[in-house]
Design an enzyme around this catalytic site. Structure first.
Site, short mmCIF file in Angstrom:
data_model
loop_
_atom_site.label_atom_id
_atom_site.label_comp_id
_atom_site.label_asym_id
_atom_site.label_seq_id
_atom_site.Cartn_x
_atom_site.Cartn_y
_atom_site.Cartn_z
N HIS A 61 93.57 -45.27 107.98
CA HIS A 61 93.58 -43.86 108.86
C HIS A 61 92.31 -44.07 109.34
O HIS A 61 91.37 -44.74 108.84
CB HIS A 61 93.91 -42.92 107.72
CG HIS A 61 92.42 -43.07 106.62
ND1 HIS A 61 92.79 -43.83 105.59
CD2 HIS A 61 91.43 -42.24 106.41
CE1 HIS A 61 91.51 -43.68 104.82
NE2 HIS A 61 90.81 -42.85 105.32
N HIS A 100 86.11 -45.74 114.14
CA HIS A 100 86.60 -47.11 114.07
C HIS A 100 87.68 -46.94 113.10
O HIS A 100 87.77 -46.01 112.35
CB HIS A 100 85.23 -48.08 113.53
CG HIS A 100 84.88 -47.40 112.06
ND1 HIS A 100 84.10 -46.18 112.17
CD2 HIS A 100 84.94 -47.82 111.01
CE1 HIS A 100 83.87 -46.11 110.89
NE2 HIS A 100 84.48 -47.02 110.09
#
Length: 186
Positions: A39, A126
């Site tokens: 996630h 990221h």
């Protein structure tokens, strides 16, 4: 984005190498994120009493209500704080970072009203793949990731904000969904 998770999982398996498992916490190996738990983190809240889950659910719903769905592209890899002394291995986000920062700002505004400290830092967008602090030859793992992810191109449409609860225990951390808020219709 099941196909993106699957592709990232395949990459993680290749990086782990023959005989290594991304599902186990093997001594001396990177601690890989569970594929189903991949996630993008918009805001980390830390230890939070369960009694606050309802108000946090309302906060993410309010933040999501002003956000239209947006494209996220993954490409390239790297390490924090740097590839020579990596603690975290990650895939980069080449599209969607601006929208993630906008969403984080909206969410921070909601959280401040609930007593959380403001977090003004822009997100370093990221996707975390593994933690490598204390892993021998972690710099080599970072080098292999950067090489393997150089030509990676994966994309999906982000369309919801999710409140997760981290569950520690045997193996990699598991993330349980506490609440979900769908983004505004375009």
């Amino acid at each position: 984005a099941a196909e993106v998770r699957s592709a990232v999982g395949d990459l993680m398996e290749r990086l782990a190498g023959e005989g290594a498992s991304i599902e186990q916490r093997a001594p001396g190996q990177p601690r890989w994120v569970r594929v189903e738990g991949l996630h993008l983190t918009v805001r980390f809240l830390g230890a939070t009493p369960d009694v606050r889950q309802a108000e946090l659910g309302a906060a993410i719903a309010a933040a999501a209500s002003d956000c239209p769905p947006f494209q996220v592209n993954l490409s390239g890899g790297g390490a924090f704080p740097n590839p020579q002394y990596p603690r975290v291995l990650w895939l980069g986000i080449t599209e969607g970072a601006r929208q993630l920062n906008t969403l984080a700002g909206r969410l921070n505004g909601q959280l401040e009203q609930l007593g959380w400290t403001a977090d003004e830092r822009p997100i370093q967008a990221h996707l975390t793949l593994a933690r490598t602090d204390g892993v021998p030859a972690a710099d080599e793992a970072a080098r292999r990731l950067i090489e393997a992810a150089r030509d990676l191109r994966l994309s999906w449409t982000a369309d919801m904000l999710v409140l997760y609860k981290s569950v520690m225990g045997r193996g990699p951390t598991r993330y349980e969904v506490v609440s979900e808020a769908v983004f505004a219709a375009e």
